[in-house]
Design an enzyme around this catalytic site. Structure first.
Site, short mmCIF file in Angstrom:
data_model
loop_
_atom_site.label_atom_id
_atom_site.label_comp_id
_atom_site.label_asym_id
_atom_site.label_seq_id
_atom_site.Cartn_x
_atom_site.Cartn_y
_atom_site.Cartn_z
N ARG A 183 -96.12 -26.89 -6.43
CA ARG A 183 -94.74 -26.44 -6.46
C ARG A 183 -94.14 -26.41 -5.07
NH1 ARG A 183 -95.32 -20.18 -8.75
NH2 ARG A 183 -96.56 -19.40 -7.01
N ASP B 52 -92.46 -17.66 -10.14
CA ASP B 52 -93.61 -17.24 -10.95
C ASP B 52 -93.28 -17.17 -12.44
OD1 ASP B 52 -95.13 -17.17 -8.72
OD2 ASP B 52 -95.86 -15.13 -8.98
N ASP C 199 -110.46 -15.85 -11.59
CA ASP C 199 -111.00 -17.19 -11.31
C ASP C 199 -110.13 -18.08 -10.44
OD1 ASP C 199 -109.00 -17.77 -13.07
OD2 ASP C 199 -110.29 -18.49 -14.68
N GLY C 200 -108.92 -17.65 -10.15
CA GLY C 200 -108.06 -18.48 -9.31
C GLY C 200 -107.50 -19.71 -10.00
N GLY D 64 -103.57 -15.04 -5.35
CA GLY D 64 -104.90 -15.03 -5.96
C GLY D 64 -105.28 -16.38 -6.52
N ARG D 65 -104.29 -17.20 -6.74
CA ARG D 65 -104.59 -18.56 -7.23
C ARG D 65 -103.57 -19.56 -6.70
NH1 ARG D 65 -102.83 -18.46 -13.50
NH2 ARG D 65 -101.17 -16.93 -13.37
N ASP E 251 -93.49 -8.33 -6.93
CA ASP E 251 -94.20 -9.47 -6.34
C ASP E 251 -93.72 -10.79 -6.94
OD1 ASP E 251 -95.67 -7.96 -8.45
OD2 ASP E 251 -96.90 -9.76 -8.51
N ASN E 252 -92.93 -10.73 -7.98
CA ASN E 252 -92.36 -11.94 -8.57
C ASN E 252 -90.87 -12.06 -8.27
OD1 ASN E 252 -94.85 -12.63 -9.63
ND2 ASN E 252 -94.44 -11.72 -11.62
N ARG F 200 -91.88 -13.09 -1.01
CA ARG F 200 -91.57 -12.20 -2.13
C ARG F 200 -91.22 -10.82 -1.59
NH1 ARG F 200 -94.98 -14.47 -6.34
NH2 ARG F 200 -95.81 -16.41 -5.55
#
Ligand code: AMP
Ligand code: MG
Length: 502
Positions: A185, A271, A134-135, A101-102, A261-262, A192
């Site tokens: 990064r 994350d 907002d990303g 999402g970002r 998801d992490n 994931r």
């Protein structure tokens, strides 16, 4: 640091050779994100270690084309930006679609040393997977992720890495208005558990097969020719996760948001949000203010990792090579049951080393557990205690510690057992101290240290970020000029609240 000559003239812009394997997966896996400019962007810090790995000078990120590619979405010759789709169990609840999402994967590069790295921007604007958000990422969380990625690597903990930190005047609206930032990064893989969950639980089985083939070729190439590659991959992920969690527990690290998801398929810490290194030892420590039930408390991390691995196994099991579904399920269960013993053995090994024990003896686990119970009862600082342990051989230092404890007698009883145990090994005191100092860090990224760096970075001054990154790059070394960075946290530090908001 020298700037490496471009590998091929076609890649002269970036100075890197791009191989972009993820971008070659079909469109069902990702989208090509739109550019989202970042006003007055500047590169605030770069990681010397990662720049060296990539063969790029730190100054590369201060100017175009890298500065533009990272902060304005301008084109970088050879890169193929993508945002990927995944799903995940968040606090135990399945969310069928999440995704980058970002985060934006710039692409994958191969270095002069033959390493491959995926390079990803975090906070570079919205994507199709932003779900109305907002990303962006705030400076606060970006400084934390930037610093801790490199600090964890220096501690020897498997982790995604940070290459560069960018700041901007762009306001971001969270509980308050905060300046935005971007972290570049890097990781061998950003896959994931949630990538597998997305295709499995949404019933896209042909796509799941493609993802499995990709993951095997990309993350576990040594298993492609195994008798049953998918089962072997699950086994390998279980093993790597057990080692990673043992590292976390040994160093006193609390992740804070262990949603599936992490969780990284490659067994990397990924994350960083409301993470924390513990100050006073507290097994039930919860670092995430949002996690009121303590699902991700410090002492829950091994169990949660196993729970997450079960979710991954559910997506992989029908792709095992077994003749029947029942046989595959039985095999997956057996593999998953190995997680706890593997974790326990890995953890015990690390804790023995922290105590300076070379040999394995029956009573070691009890000796360690009893010490931890004492430390919890007394609220002893986890990192400082282990670092000072060799000094406690001196009677005055020990008397000083005892004077600060509530239950000196219980402590003395433990100390006598420890001395008796040490006496069974014939390592010289100095050699033991050296070995202990190589596993018990002096410098960790405590919340209050990060906080001071954040406040200055928000005002446009990266000097404290740079100082901290230098100190934390050598966590096991004595650095007398930075002694204060190993102090106990000040009283105000207990007021720092970390949440998922970032
Ligand atoms: P995290 O808690 O940072 O791991 O994020 C969980 C999910 O929410 C991921 O899919 C993120 O990409 C997404 N996400 C978090 N913050 C934002 C944001 N500010 N804008 C868009 N997506 C976000
Ligand atoms: Mg996440």
């Amino acid at each position: 640091m020298s700037v490496r000559e471009p590998v091929q003239s076609a890649h002269a812009d970036s100075g890197l050779e791009w191989i972009n394997r993820f971008a070659r997966l079909p469109e069902a896996f990702h989208e090509t994100p739109a550019a989202a400019p970042f006003p007055d962007a500047a590169c605030l810090a770069t990681s010397p270690a990662m720049c060296a790995r990539l063969g790029l000078g730190g100054e590369t990120f201060e100017r175009d084309p890298w500065l533009g590619a990272c902060t304005r979405g301008s084109e970088l010759n050879g890169a193929a930006p993508r945002a990927s789709v995944y799903a995940g169990h968040q606090f135990g609840v399945f969310v069928p679609q999440l995704g980058d999402g970002r985060a934006k994967l710039l692409g994958e590069v191969r270095t002069g040393q033959g390493e491959t790295w995926e390079l990803q921007l975090k906070g570079a604007g919205p994507t199709r997977f932003s779900r109305g958000a907002d990303g962006r990422a705030v400076m606060r969380s970006s400084v934390r992720e930037y610093l801790v990625s490199e600090a964890m690597a220096a501690l020897g903990v498997p982790t995604t890495r940070a290459v560069a930190l960018f700041g901007s005047s762009l306001p971001v609206y969270r509980e308050r208005v905060e300046p935005a930032a971007i972290v570049l990064r890097a990781a061998p893989s950003f896959l994931r558990f949630g990538h597998f969950e997305y295709f499995h639980y949404n019933g896209y089985s042909a796509r799941l097969q493609e993802l499995i083939d990709y993951a095997l070729a990309h993350d576990y190439p040594e298993l492609v020719d195994a008798e049953d590659p998918v089962a072997a991959m699950l086994e390998a992920v279980i093993g790597r996760t057990a080692e990673m969690i043992a590292d976390w527990q040994a160093v006193g690290f609390c992740h804070g948001v262990m949603n599936t998801d992490n969780m990284s398929l490659a067994g990397l810490t990924i994350d960083y949000g409301p993470f924390a290194f513990m100050d006073a030892f507290d097994p039930g420590y919860i670092c995430n203010h949002t996690d009121q039930g303590g699902r991700y408390a410090f002492d829950q991390q091994p169990q949660i990792a196993q729970w997450n691995l079960i979710r991954l196994a559910e997506t992989l099991v029908i792709h095992f090579g077994d003749a029947t579904r029942e046989a595959a399920i039985e095999r997956a269960k057996a593999l998953l049951q190995d997680f706890q013993p593997q974790y326990q053995a890995a953890w015990l090994g690390r804790m023995r080393a922290k105590l300076g024990l070379q040999e394995e003896q029956e009573g070691d686990a009890a000796l360690i557990q009893d010490l931890l119970a004492r430390m919890a009862a007394e609220g002893v600082d986890y990192t400082r205690f282990f670092r000072q342990l060799p000094d406690l051989e001196q009677a005055e230092t020990r008397a000083q510690l005892e004077s600060e404890l509530e239950d000196g007698a219980a402590w003395q009883a433990w100390w006598s057992r420890y001395q008796a145990r040490l006496a069974q090994e014939d390592r010289a005191v100095e050699a033991r101290r050296t070995a202990m100092n190589a596993v018990n860090p002096k410098y960790i990224l405590r919340n209050h240290l990060a906080q001071a760096a954040i406040e200055r970075a928000e005002a446009g001054d990266p000097s404290e970020v740079l100082r901290l990154q230098r100190i934390l790059a050598r966590p096991f070394d004595e650095q007398p000029e930075f002694e204060a960075y190993a102090d106990l946290p000040p009283a105000w530090a207990s007021g720092i609240q970390l949440s998922c908001s970032s």
